[in-house]
Write an enzyme that holds these catalytic residues in place. Structure first.
Site, mmCIF file in Angstrom:
data_model
loop_
_atom_site.group_PDB
_atom_site.id
_atom_site.type_symbol
_atom_site.label_atom_id
_atom_site.label_comp_id
_atom_site.label_asym_id
_atom_site.label_seq_id
_atom_site.Cartn_x
_atom_site.Cartn_y
_atom_site.Cartn_z
ATOM 1 N N TYR A 295 15.041 2.735 -9.895
ATOM 2 C CA TYR A 295 14.058 3.811 -9.960
ATOM 3 C C TYR A 295 13.932 4.280 -11.405
ATOM 4 C CZ TYR A 295 14.663 4.052 -4.851
ATOM 5 O OH TYR A 295 14.736 3.756 -3.508
ATOM 6 N N TRP B 257 13.290 5.677 5.393
ATOM 7 C CA TRP B 257 12.437 6.104 4.301
ATOM 8 C C TRP B 257 10.964 6.025 4.712
ATOM 9 C CZ3 TRP B 257 9.029 2.563 1.932
ATOM 10 C CH2 TRP B 257 9.290 1.211 2.140
ATOM 11 N N SER B 258 10.137 6.743 3.997
ATOM 12 C CA SER B 258 8.708 6.866 4.289
ATOM 13 C C SER B 258 8.436 7.404 5.693
ATOM 14 C CB SER B 258 7.988 5.519 4.112
ATOM 15 O OG SER B 258 6.590 5.705 4.076
ATOM 16 N N ALA C 134 4.874 8.338 6.079
ATOM 17 C CA ALA C 134 3.906 7.264 5.810
ATOM 18 C C ALA C 134 3.200 7.488 4.476
ATOM 19 C CB ALA C 134 2.899 7.150 6.953
ATOM 20 N N LYS D 111 -2.732 15.314 4.152
ATOM 21 C CA LYS D 111 -3.438 15.571 2.881
ATOM 22 C C LYS D 111 -4.432 14.471 2.518
ATOM 23 C CE LYS D 111 0.251 13.731 -0.108
ATOM 24 N NZ LYS D 111 1.209 14.086 -1.190
ATOM 25 N N ARG E 65 0.582 11.618 -5.523
ATOM 26 C CA ARG E 65 1.236 10.375 -5.908
ATOM 27 C C ARG E 65 0.336 9.168 -5.668
ATOM 28 N NH1 ARG E 65 6.737 10.264 -2.831
ATOM 29 N NH2 ARG E 65 5.832 11.939 -1.624
ATOM 30 N N GLY F 97 10.629 12.615 -0.061
ATOM 31 C CA GLY F 97 10.481 12.905 -1.475
ATOM 32 C C GLY F 97 9.803 14.263 -1.610
#
Length: 315
Positions: A54, A205-206, A209, A216, A227, A283
């Site tokens: 990362y 993770w995610s 989605a 949004k 992002r 995140g």
């Protein structure tokens, strides 16, 4: 905040965890990142995820600096290795050389004596599995890492790793980190049943989605400053948004409102309905996001709500 055991280990992690992919060291400055991490900690989150790749270690540095404010034994910190960290032939993969060098490099960057969990970031087809697992076991015995994990391995690969570990009396994997959300459910068929029997938890993770399950990106629009508006993510997100049925997101949002929660909280609580999911990884670009998402740990979805969600996402 509620906590769950990680696999067959005695380690307990918060149901909501904070990751650093695509944010820390990249789109979020260090001061803002520290504020987000501090708010997460105050909300009861004790599980923080990073990786060497990362931003080539920048995310690890940002996260570890912010966590210095807290006692080391009060949080769980992860890193990973597999993806290239240089241009040389040994600067990638899961060879003993690469694992040893990358774990020590991560510890140096983060100014730590140990990392709680080390993940094999992908499966390495070019390295014997026993070499990889032996290197990790040696690092565990040295106290450099405490627990072993993998990310995006198949059920067969995880099962093979268990067999190799048992054959050579090596420390077993206790966690897998796959993608999982309402629109990406691949792990339900094979991975979750196998891992439940093997004593391996999922840290997914995610779960939102890539923000679609926050609402949004309604009507396929990508807001400026998000992002997904970045050059690298934009085309990928547009493809997903075109594949997704926006009507489903609208219906899920309506259901969330009926339960007086946000769509994101509904989506996170949905992943946690799986007992094999120890934590759902989010995140954050702003402190408010992590504060609101942390509240999903207190959301218990009843049978009728789960049935309604299933109808919406499978229709």
């Amino acid at each position: 905040m509620h906590y769950r055991r990680l696999g067959r280990s005695g380690l307990k992690v918060s149901e909501i965890s904070l990751g650093s992919w695509l944010t820390f060291g990249k789109t979020v400055d260090e001061k803002s990142a520290a504020e987000i991490i501090h708010k997460a900690y105050e909300a009861g989150i004790n599980f923080f995820d990073s990786a060497n790749v990362y931003e080539r270690g920048k995310a690890e540095i940002v996260m570890s600096r912010a966590l210095k404010s807290f006692p080391r034994d009060s949080y769980v910190l992860t890193t990973k290795a597999f993806w290239p960290m240089g241009d040389g032939p040994n600067d990638k993969g899961l060879s003993r050389k690469h694992i040893m060098e990358q774990v020590h490099a991560s510890l140096k960057r983060m100014d730590l004596e140990y990392v709680d969990i080390f993940y094999c970031h992908r499966y390495d087809q070019e390295t014997p599995l026993d070499e990889t697992l032996r290197a990790i076991d040696d690092l565990i015995r040295q106290g450099k890492i405490l627990y072993a994990g993998v990310s995006e391995w198949t059920a067969a690969q995880i099962q093979e790793a268990m067999s190799v570990s048992d054959r050579y009396l090596l420390d077993r994997i206790v966690v897998n980190q796959p993608q999982y959300n309402m629109f990406h459910r691949d792990i339900e068929e094979e991975i979750i049943p196998m891992c439940e029997n093997a004593g391996v938890s999922q840290v997914v993770w995610s779960p939102l989605a890539q923000g679609i399950l926050t609402g949004k990106y309604k009507e396929g629009l990508i807001p400026k400053g998000s992002r997904a508006s970045g050059e690298n993510m934009n085309s990928w997100m547009k493809k997903i948004l075109n594949d997704m049925v926006n009507r489903k997101v609208e219906l899920l949002d309506q259901l969330a409102k009926e339960h007086d929660i946000t769509l994101a909280q509904l989506a996170l609580a949905w992943t946690l309905r799986q007992h094999n999911v120890a934590s759902t990884l989010v995140g954050a670009s702003h402190p408010e996001q992590i504060i609101e998402n942390a509240k999903a740990s207190d959301v218990a979805l009843g049978y009728s709500a789960l049935q309604r969600i299933e109808e919406i996402i499978t229709s």
